[in-house]
Enzyme design. Structure first.
Site, PDB file in Angstrom:
ATOM      1  CB  CYS A 116      27.372  56.561  26.045  1.00 27.50           C
ATOM      2  SG  CYS A 116      27.262  54.899  25.857  1.00 27.50           S
TER       3      CYS A 116
ATOM      4  CB  ALA B 231      23.597  52.410  30.789  1.00 25.83           C
TER       5      ALA B 231
END
Length: 349
Positions: A100, A18
């Protein structure tokens, strides 16, 4: 290497990060030898789909297929709806984020936090597969070895996910507790590869051609995924590909080529983000590109004072031209990655 109906040119992938793997960066890595790239993670929260950030993350204009979109969330129905939404907008592969480690994500019980709730993780996988299968869209998943050293459950989850219809599994060789600190371990990845019949992808600390060779040999993985090592060094994909094929090192890019590659990337970057946002978000890519090079730190600090695209481009061209007066090719560097900063930036939501 094949994912569902999609035959890939090689088994070297760009990791979804990201704030990093937007369309310009994915296209750059593909041009320089990556066989596959997954988008930045897209939220499953419907009210955010119309936001500027999400619309940029979902931009695949002109991108070579297969188009792979990673989705993140904690509600099975919402994740299924997000999968359908992205398929309607061109996604050919849906990837589920269970890897993540960012606190912002894990505090919402998304990302790698889902590995602590195996029932919910399976519910999400089953819901997403149920939406994608009738459309002929494979579902893949990326996860870690577990939540902590005492909670390594990747092997158990991998078996469950394969039975639920996951087409490919990527494992980062760290626990969520580690973040990006310490060393990745590959025993868990090797165990998962032995237990599964679907393709397994190894991820974590693959930063040199030799490391790529060794991880492949040790784990038996079907493919490798490279993340942070490609930041500022997108030609790592062609370097690894050449080394695996020949056992020889590919020469480093010339200073002129590095300048031209970065310049082209910046033009694409500005085109996606516009001048105001583009100049600011380009700083990290420029900083990564000059990190460890002679005079790179001073140039990075100067770059952070510039506010216009053309100023950035001209300064970049001038700096590389100056470097080219003393170096024909990029000099080799030994650069320590700032683990905490990288973790925060690469997983920011």
């Amino acid at each position: 290497m094949q994912i569902g109906p999609h035959l890939l040119p090689n088994a070297l992938f760009v990791a979804p990060m990201a704030g990093v793997t937007d369309r310009p960066f994915r296209q750059l890595c593909r041009r320089l030898g990556a066989g596959y790239a997954v988008s930045e993670m897209v939220t499953s929260r419907k009210e955010l789909w119309g936001s500027l950030k999400t619309s940029r993350r979902a931009d695949h204009a002109g991108e070579p297929g297969p188009i792979a979109v990673q989705i993140a969330g904690t509600d099975a129905a919402m994740m299924a709806e997000a999968a359908a939404y992205n398929i309607d907008r061109g996604a050919q592969i849906i990837d589920i984020n269970m890897g993540c480690p960012a606190k912002k994500v894990c505090n919402k019980w998304a990302g790698s936090a889902l590995m602590r709730n195996e029932a919910l993780a399976l519910e999400i996988v089953e819901a997403v597969v149920a939406v994608c299968a009738p459309r002929g869209v494979p579902v893949t998943l990326k996860m870690r070895t577990g939540w902590s050293a005492d909670e390594r459950n990747a092997l158990r989850l991998a078996r469950i996910f394969e039975a639920a219809g996951i087409a490919m599994l990527t494992i980062h060789g760290r626990t969520r507790e580690q973040g990006y600190k310490g060393l990745a371990e590959y025993d868990t990845i090797a165990a998962v590869k032995t237990a599964l019949t679907i393709p397994v992808v190894a991820n974590g600390d693959i930063d040199t051609p030799e490391k790529a060779r060794d991880v492949l040999a040790y784990t038996g993985a079907d493919a490798l995924m490279i993340g942070r090592a490609a930041q500022g060094r997108p030609w790592i994909f062609r370097e690894v590909t050449h080394f695996l094929a020949t056992g020889e090192h590919l020469a480093a890019p010339t200073v002129t080529e590095a300048r031209d590659v970065l310049t082209e990337h910046l033009h694409d970057h500005y085109g996606l983000y516009g001048e105001r946002s583009g100049v600011r978000t380009a700083r990290k890519h420029i900083g990564w590109a000059v990190r460890g090079l002679p005079g790179g730190e001073a140039f990075r600090q100067h770059m952070n004072t510039l506010e216009r695209c053309e100023e950035q481009l001209q300064a970049l061209r001038d700096w590389f031209d100056h470097l080219g007066q003393t170096h024909h090719r990029l000099p080799l560097t030994e650069v320590a990655i700032d683990e905490d900063a990288q973790a925060d930036e690469a997983c920011a939501v």
